[in-house]
Every structure is written in C-alpha cells, then in structure tokens.
Design a protein around this motif. Structure first.
Motif, PDB file in Angstrom:
ATOM      1  N   ARG A 214      34.102  92.249   0.187  1.00 20.03           N
ATOM      2  CA  ARG A 214      34.740  91.168   0.945  1.00 20.03           C
ATOM      3  C   ARG A 214      36.130  90.848   0.402  1.00 20.03           C
ATOM      4  NH1 ARG A 214      30.480  86.792   3.263  1.00 20.03           N
ATOM      5  NH2 ARG A 214      28.958  88.267   4.061  1.00 20.03           N
TER       6      ARG A 214
ATOM      7  N   LEU B 105      38.804  91.903   2.769  1.00 17.62           N
ATOM      8  CA  LEU B 105      39.058  91.215   4.028  1.00 17.62           C
ATOM      9  C   LEU B 105      40.419  90.535   3.990  1.00 17.62           C
ATOM     10  CD1 LEU B 105      35.551  89.639   4.741  1.00 17.62           C
ATOM     11  CD2 LEU B 105      36.555  91.696   5.734  1.00 17.62           C
TER      12      LEU B 105
ATOM     13  N   ARG C  56      39.119  99.361   9.379  1.00 15.87           N
ATOM     14  CA  ARG C  56      38.755  97.945   9.464  1.00 15.87           C
ATOM     15  C   ARG C  56      37.409  97.688  10.151  1.00 15.87           C
ATOM     16  NH1 ARG C  56      41.260  93.408   8.317  1.00 15.87           N
ATOM     17  NH2 ARG C  56      43.215  94.483   7.899  1.00 15.87           N
TER      18      ARG C  56
ATOM     19  N   TRP D 190      34.186  96.061   8.226  1.00 17.18           N
ATOM     20  CA  TRP D 190      33.569  94.819   8.686  1.00 17.18           C
ATOM     21  C   TRP D 190      32.079  95.044   8.956  1.00 17.18           C
ATOM     22  CZ3 TRP D 190      36.579  90.885  12.086  1.00 17.18           C
ATOM     23  CH2 TRP D 190      37.810  90.602  11.500  1.00 17.18           C
TER      24      TRP D 190
ATOM     25  N   VAL E  25      36.284  89.263  15.766  1.00 16.19           N
ATOM     26  CA  VAL E  25      35.182  90.220  15.653  1.00 16.19           C
ATOM     27  C   VAL E  25      35.167  91.152  16.858  1.00 16.19           C
ATOM     28  CG1 VAL E  25      32.697  90.483  15.377  1.00 16.19           C
ATOM     29  CG2 VAL E  25      33.853  88.536  14.329  1.00 16.19           C
TER      30      VAL E  25
ATOM     31  N   TYR F  72      36.019  95.170  16.575  1.00  8.70           N
ATOM     32  CA  TYR F  72      34.942  96.085  16.900  1.00  8.70           C
ATOM     33  C   TYR F  72      35.247  96.954  18.122  1.00  8.70           C
ATOM     34  CZ  TYR F  72      31.402  94.661  13.498  1.00  8.70           C
ATOM     35  OH  TYR F  72      30.700  94.472  12.339  1.00  8.70           O
TER      36      TYR F  72
END
Length: 348
Positions: A183, A186, A195, A199, A289, A293
């Motif tokens: 983390r 991040l 990335r 994640w 997110v 994604y």
C-alpha cells in the motif's frame, strides 16, 4: 521491507532446511521467462559466492554469541540473514556488485527473449503494432482489471506489459503479513498497466466476493437495488461531468459503476442503513476504482458476456473491500464520522 529472495533460498549453516515461512501459496505463478531467469541466476558462480559469504558471516555471528542457527525461531533466522545481506550491500562489497551485474544481465536477456516472443519483428514499426495484438500470452488476460484483449501494443508498451506481469507475480509470492506494505505504492507514479493489477492485489475480500456470487446464483434480482434506475442516472451524470478538463464516461464504465453501487445499496438496505439518494461523496470514492480497473486513460471495450460478468465480480470485490476495510460499512449513512472522513479526504 518485504523478505529478500536471499532468505528464502539460502541453506542455513550446518545443512539445516530453511524454516517454513507460513505463507499462503501464491495465486499467480511466475511467468515461464522469469522462472527460467531464476534458475539461470541461481546457477551462476556470482550467486554461489554470495551465498557462501552470507553463510560464513551468519556462522561467525552465531559463534560469537554461542548460538546455533536452530536456536533461533523462523523470524529471527530471517532477520539475521537479512541483516547480513544488508551489511554486505551497505559495504558496497564486490560480491554483491558482481551478483547484481549477473542478475541484471540474466533478467535483461530473458525479458528481451520474451518481448521478442510476444512482439514479432514487423511489430517494431508502430504502424504495424496491431498485427501482434493477440499474441501477448499470459500478460494479457481478458478478465483482469484494466486489460483490453484488442489493444494493439507498441514494442515499448509490450516491455512494460511483460515487466508488469512479472512484478505482480513476484508480489503474489509475498507472505500475507508483508503484502500490506504494497500500500506504500498507492498514490505513486505507476506504469499504467501496473496500477490496476497492483490495486487488485490489495483490494481482495474473499467473503465479500463469495457473498455476491452466492446471492447472484440464488436470485439475481436480489443484487439489484429498488433504486437501480436512479442510481444509473446519478452515475451517468457524474461520469459525464468533466474531471480534469475531460469526461471519463463510457457505456461500460457506467454499467460497471451502477451495477456495483446498486448491489452495494441492497446490502445497506438489508442492514437498515439504506437511503433514498446516494451521497455524492460515494461517487467520488468509487470513480477512481472504476476508472483504474477499466483501463484508465485507455478504456477497454466490453468483453464477452461471461468474461464481463467475471470482471464485474472482481470490481464489486474491490469496492466492498475498500469500504469495509478502510471506510467502514456505513457508506450510505449520513453520519458525522463519515462526513468528517469525506472532508478530510477533500471529497466535499
């Protein structure tokens, strides 16, 4: 820091077996080219010299303290080996420098061979990049977050893709107690292909995933909120609002975002915490997110129905992991505690 590969392969003085790490087995195996590189480097004289030097220093340290390696617990054994390796590095010892040169040479050779395998010679010209788009092997899995099977990669981006797959597979080898340290990455500059995978490595929540899959299999309608139409409209409006000067809206992002929030709202209703509207802060929380994604600046196309369904499960797992572990389950509850969190994160 995460464990050095030295401590997982070094045989302790006296021929004792390495201590068990207690780590859960990785879910991603090393790519074949990286396994080949590992075998090659551990066969070099530079590696064996490094191992012998570490063994010699470990034995000397233990003798001075009147201890045997077996007197230490696994954590102490690992800490001692790590300290010796750290001392060698700090001394700028020739053995370490020679090993690192050998390591770099082996990795460069094997990575170059892998890139040539996935990027034929005619792909060197950017105009012909699309001809090799489907030959990326394990580095391009359709239902991984951020992956677009139809993407035509340039030679440079194929190098990044190959390296990204290797990095993620290595991170998967870490024992669970060390994975939380990832983390620290991040918010740092990442190669874009790395990335979403990084994640996804942190945003795992097995029970949330299982809960959704069981609900979906039992009665699909139970995963859809009674506010589904309103949630869809709000998601579309938010995605179409320019962020940083540009809209990030795509039909796929809309469907993924609204499906995730619609299901999440059903969970809130079950706990008696539902609301008639979604706080805008929720949109700010989920948008990064969804954006990452689905490919970031290069959003992918919709996948085949089965693969798209699997992708949605992964996205829902990531969102539920984030709100349950980091922000609590009362995402939709207008409480002062959550409002303070939102203000602290600059979301209001």
């Amino acid at each position: 820091m995460p464990a050095s590969p030295i401590s997982t392969t070094l045989k302790p003085p006296g021929g004792l077996s390495p201590p068990p790490s207690g780590a859960v087995g990785p879910t991603i195996q090393l790519p074949p080219w990286l396994s080949k590189a590992k075998d090659a480097i551990t066969s070099t004289r530079q590696w064996h010299k490094l191992v012998r030097e570490i063994q010699s220093r470990v034995a000397k340290d233990l003798a001075q303290r009147g201890l045997k390696f077996s007197d230490l617990n696994p954590y102490e054994q690992q800490a001692l080996v790590e300290q010796v390796h750290s001392d060698l590095t700090r001394e700028d010892h020739d053995i370490v420098g020679n090993f690192e040169k050998a390591l770099n040479g082996v990795c460069d050779t094997e990575m170059a061979a892998e890139v040539r395998r996935v990027a034929p010679a005619e792909d060197d010209a950017e105009g012909n990049a699309g001809k090799a788009g489907s030959g990326t092997g394990e580095a391009n899995v359709a239902n991984e977050p951020g992956t677009d099977p139809a993407e035509a990669l340039t030679s440079a981006s194929k190098i990044v893709s190959v390296a990204t797959t290797a990095v993620i597979s290595l991170l998967e080898q870490l024992p669970p107690e060390h994975r939380a340290l990832t983390r620290l990455m991040l918010g740092q500059p990442f190669p874009e292909p790395l990335r979403p995978k990084a994640w996804a490595l942190s945003l795992k929540h097995a029970s949330a995933r299982k809960e959704y899959e069981e609900t979906l299999a039992r009665r699909r309608v139970d995963t859809i909120s009674t506010m589904d139409v309103q949630i869809t409209q709000e998601c579309q409006s938010f995605l179409q609002t320019p962020i940083g000067g540009a809209s990030i809206y795509t039909r796929r992002r809309l469907m993924m975002m609204k499906s995730t929030l619609s299901y999440h709202h059903t969970l809130m209703m079950q706990r008696g915490e539902g609301a008639t509207t979604l706080p805008q802060r929720v949109m700010f929380l989920i948008t990064p997110v969804v954006y990452v994604y689905t490919g970031g600046r290069n959003p992918g196309q919709e996948l085949a129905p089965k693969e798209e369904a699997e992708f949605l499960v992964t996205l829902i797992e990531a969102w539920e992991c984030m709100v349950r572990n980091d922000f609590g389950v009362n995402t939709f509850k207008d409480g002062e505690e959550y409002a303070s969190l939102a203000r602290g994160g600059g979301l209001d």
